[in-house]
Design an enzyme around this catalytic site. Structure first.
Site, PDB file in Angstrom:
ATOM      1  N   VAL A   1     -33.489  -7.552  13.368  1.00 45.12           N
ATOM      2  CA  VAL A   1     -33.552  -6.914  14.685  1.00 45.12           C
ATOM      3  C   VAL A   1     -34.953  -6.357  14.930  1.00 45.12           C
ATOM      4  O   VAL A   1     -35.535  -5.704  14.057  1.00 45.12           O
ATOM      5  CB  VAL A   1     -32.507  -5.783  14.793  1.00 45.12           C
ATOM      6  CG1 VAL A   1     -32.604  -5.110  16.157  1.00 45.12           C
ATOM      7  CG2 VAL A   1     -31.106  -6.323  14.555  1.00 45.12           C
TER       8      VAL A   1
ATOM      9  N   SER B   1     -33.237  -5.781   8.740  1.00 46.53           N
ATOM     10  CA  SER B   1     -33.240  -7.168   8.284  1.00 46.53           C
ATOM     11  C   SER B   1     -32.031  -7.379   7.389  1.00 46.53           C
ATOM     12  O   SER B   1     -31.982  -6.883   6.261  1.00 46.53           O
ATOM     13  CB  SER B   1     -34.535  -7.473   7.520  1.00 46.53           C
ATOM     14  OG  SER B   1     -34.535  -8.798   7.046  1.00 46.53           O
ATOM     15  N   ALA B   2     -31.040  -8.115   7.907  1.00 45.66           N
ATOM     16  CA  ALA B   2     -29.789  -8.310   7.183  1.00 45.66           C
ATOM     17  C   ALA B   2     -29.662  -9.763   6.714  1.00 45.66           C
ATOM     18  O   ALA B   2     -30.590 -10.560   6.849  1.00 45.66           O
ATOM     19  CB  ALA B   2     -28.603  -7.915   8.060  1.00 45.66           C
ATOM     20  N   SER B   3     -28.489 -10.098   6.183  1.00 46.20           N
ATOM     21  CA  SER B   3     -28.311 -11.408   5.576  1.00 46.20           C
ATOM     22  C   SER B   3     -28.265 -12.533   6.591  1.00 46.20           C
ATOM     23  O   SER B   3     -28.624 -13.662   6.289  1.00 46.20           O
ATOM     24  CB  SER B   3     -27.030 -11.419   4.744  1.00 46.20           C
ATOM     25  OG  SER B   3     -25.915 -11.049   5.536  1.00 46.20           O
ATOM     26  N   ILE B   4     -27.836 -12.239   7.810  1.00 51.96           N
ATOM     27  CA  ILE B   4     -27.713 -13.285   8.824  1.00 51.96           C
ATOM     28  C   ILE B   4     -28.824 -13.207   9.867  1.00 51.96           C
ATOM     29  O   ILE B   4     -29.291 -14.236  10.354  1.00 51.96           O
ATOM     30  CB  ILE B   4     -26.329 -13.196   9.501  1.00 51.96           C
ATOM     31  CG1 ILE B   4     -25.256 -13.718   8.533  1.00 51.96           C
ATOM     32  CG2 ILE B   4     -26.287 -13.973  10.808  1.00 51.96           C
ATOM     33  CD1 ILE B   4     -23.858 -13.666   9.073  1.00 51.96           C
ATOM     34  N   ALA B   5     -29.262 -12.023  10.209  1.00 55.62           N
ATOM     35  CA  ALA B   5     -30.256 -11.884  11.277  1.00 55.62           C
ATOM     36  C   ALA B   5     -31.109 -10.655  11.034  1.00 55.62           C
ATOM     37  O   ALA B   5     -30.823  -9.841  10.152  1.00 55.62           O
ATOM     38  CB  ALA B   5     -29.551 -11.786  12.633  1.00 55.62           C
TER      39      ALA B   5
ATOM     40  N   LYS C   1     -31.933  -9.311  18.467  1.00 54.54           N
ATOM     41  CA  LYS C   1     -31.402  -9.783  17.192  1.00 54.54           C
ATOM     42  C   LYS C   1     -31.625 -11.285  17.093  1.00 54.54           C
ATOM     43  O   LYS C   1     -31.188 -12.047  17.966  1.00 54.54           O
ATOM     44  CB  LYS C   1     -29.913  -9.444  17.089  1.00 54.54           C
ATOM     45  CG  LYS C   1     -29.287  -9.766  15.746  1.00 54.54           C
ATOM     46  CD  LYS C   1     -27.858  -9.225  15.692  1.00 54.54           C
ATOM     47  CE  LYS C   1     -27.236  -9.429  14.314  1.00 54.54           C
ATOM     48  NZ  LYS C   1     -25.885  -8.832  14.228  1.00 54.54           N
TER      49      LYS C   1
ATOM     50  N   ASP D   1     -16.960  -3.587  11.274  1.00 53.93           N
ATOM     51  CA  ASP D   1     -18.125  -3.359  10.412  1.00 53.93           C
ATOM     52  C   ASP D   1     -18.682  -1.965  10.674  1.00 53.93           C
ATOM     53  O   ASP D   1     -19.883  -1.782  10.882  1.00 53.93           O
ATOM     54  CB  ASP D   1     -19.184  -4.427  10.683  1.00 53.93           C
ATOM     55  CG  ASP D   1     -20.071  -4.695   9.475  1.00 53.93           C
ATOM     56  OD1 ASP D   1     -19.737  -4.214   8.383  1.00 53.93           O
ATOM     57  OD2 ASP D   1     -21.099  -5.383   9.627  1.00 53.93           O
TER      58      ASP D   1
END
Length: 514
Positions: free
Chosen positions: A136, A130-134, A150, A285
């Site tokens: 998975v 769970s990241a800042s934009i999306a 995603k 990245d």
């Protein structure tokens, strides 16, 4: 258009969070910080209790998703934020609390206008990331393929747009102060950040980037990009093959599985060099969380939201710079900086070569573990200041990725010598691309184009001459009225008073709540 008072209040709110984590101290004490920025720092930290050791990464995480992305960008700019802050920001984890599965289901079904079960026979409600934009999720398609899905966070595009609007406003005012701030080009940094973020928010662009990188790396058996399921991919949802492997950050597990750490580190560096120098298109990245090692030793990459491009001329210069540093040919490295117009013409090539030697010689022939990164960065940034080198925004992603790759490679093999590993690859590429056979082939192609366009021969001949400057033209920047411009002169003091009041009230509230 957002009012200046709104920007100021946002900056003060973020400033107070930074202050509570001790993250304003370095900015306030740095000699190159403009006086106006120092005053704003003092206002923002008024009434707060600051820890002795600043935690910049925690502060950016507390501010929000856009700040996380900005912090990752600033981690490549120790000349802008300081070495201590940059080193701390490198540890910034792009992880936030996940969105509830019911909301995720709703987003997928609204996007495809179909029930979730018609797309995936199995769908794990708990995200694997769970990241800042999306975030998975693991799933299985209706035709039985294991995939990763995603999904973009609902509403994240509006939140990013709002925050970046304030970043642009602040950067315009900072750059207008002149001096060191102008040389560091903060407006161009934020402009690049906006473009990177907009690309990352569109998952179709990420899918296309993954597909393009897979094509570029098809001849590299030690590196893999998962295939895209285009039928289950939109701007908000992306589906790609599931990767079974060990996260590259789990070194002990890799060793226990029998993987060769030295080979893995070398393969990672070569994969990056192949992308950046040979292809001019690279995964920007490549941190530990986005790399996995499969059972056969193949390095598999994920998360292609941030990609970098370098034009051919810049790649020539980059390769020659790297090779010149590995061989100690500082004169040629200096000449390239002047040819690329990274250093203004009024400086002396020989003096710049000597300055490069002072930084390069202590690094040559030593493993990364024996190098003082702090001393090296101090020397490099002293050179940029002494020779009036402006920031090159088109190379920021490359710099960021080089730092990441070196960090991962060193974790795998602490004794790795980056010069020894990269030298043979760069030398071979230079021979293939800049040798006599390549020059003859390029010449034949260009002459053929010229002969096909006889009426335009003068312009075509001129186009074959070496171009000055490696940087692409700077993109247009948004028009941002400054507070002290006409029409705002009589009102800017009101914003300052509002800021002071906001700082006092915010400080009291935060201290009471905390």
């Amino acid at each position: 258009m957002t009012r200046p008072v709104t920007h100021i209040l946002r900056l003060l709110k973020w400033g107070r969070i930074l202050a509570r984590h001790g993250a304003l101290r370095g900015i306030e004490t740095a000699p190159q910080t403009p006086p106006g920025v120092k005053r704003l720092c003092r206002i923002a930290r008024f009434g707060t209790v600051q820890p002795k050791i600043p935690d910049y990464a925690a502060a950016f995480q507390a501010i929000g998703p856009a700040a996380v992305k900005l912090g990752q960008t600033l981690a490549t700019r120790p000349d802008l934020v300081g070495e201590e802050a940059a080193r701390n920001l490198l540890s910034l984890q792009d992880a936030l609390a996940p969105v509830a599965f019911a909301r995720i289901r709703q987003e997928i079904e609204a996007t495809f206008e179909a029930p979730l079960e018609s797309l995936y026979s199995q769908f794990d409600p708990d995200p694997v990331g769970s990241a800042s934009i999306a975030q998975v999720h693991r799933a299985v398609t209706t035709d039985g393929r294991a995939v990763a899905v995603k999904i973009r966070r609902p509403g994240i595009d509006k939140q990013f747009a709002r925050d970046i609007d304030t970043y642009e406003w602040a950067a315009a005012h900072l750059e207008a102060l002149g001096g060191e701030a102008t040389r560091l080009r903060p407006r161009q940094v934020i402009a690049n950040f906006r473009r990177w973020t907009l690309r990352e928010l569109d998952l179709r662009r990420e899918a296309a980037s993954a597909s393009e990188l897979a094509d570029a790396m098809v001849g590299v058996p030690t590196y893999e990009v998962p295939a895209i399921d285009w039928d289950r991919t939109t701007s908000k949802v992306m589906t790609l093959d599931w990767i079974d492997g060990i996260k590259i950050s789990h070194r002990d597990a890799l060793v226990a599985a029998g993987h060769d750490m030295e080979a893995l580190a070398g393969n990672l560096v070569h994969a990056f060099l192949r992308q950046a120098i040979a292809e001019g298109f690279f995964h920007a990245d490549m941190h530990q969380g986005n790399l996995f090692v499969k059972a056969d030793g193949t390095i598999a990459a994920v998360d292609f939201g941030i990609m970098g491009r370098i034009n051919r001329q810049a790649r020539y210069w980059l390769a020659e710079i790297l090779y010149g540093l590995t061989t100690g040919n500082y004169r040629r490295v200096a000449e390239i900086h002047f040819e690329a117009q990274y250093v203004p013409d009024y400086h002396n090539v020989e003096e710049f070569a000597t300055a490069l030697r002072a930084v390069g010689e202590p690094m040559r022939g030593k493993p990364v573990s024996e190098l003082s990164v702090g001393q090296m960065l101090d020397g490099l940034f002293a050179i940029t200041r002494d020779f009036d080198m402006q920031t090159q925004p088109h190379l920021l992603l490359l710099q960021k990725t080089m730092v990441m790759v070196e960090g991962v490679a060193t974790m795998l093999n602490p004794k790795i010598n980056m010069w020894d590993v990269s030298g043979p690859f760069v030398k071979e590429w230079i021979r293939d691309e800049l040798g006599p056979e390549a020059a003859l082939a390029d010449g034949l192609r260009e002459q053929g184009k010229t002969l096909a366009l006889i009426p335009d021969i003068i312009r075509r001949l001129d186009a074959q001459l070496p171009k000055k400057g490696a940087a692409p033209p700077a993109p247009p920047l948004p028009e941002i009225p400054l507070m002290w411009d006409k029409g705002e002169k009589r009102r800017w003091w009101r914003y300052a008073l509002t800021a002071l009041a906001g700082a006092a009230v915010g400080g009291a509230a935060l201290n009471w709540l905390g």
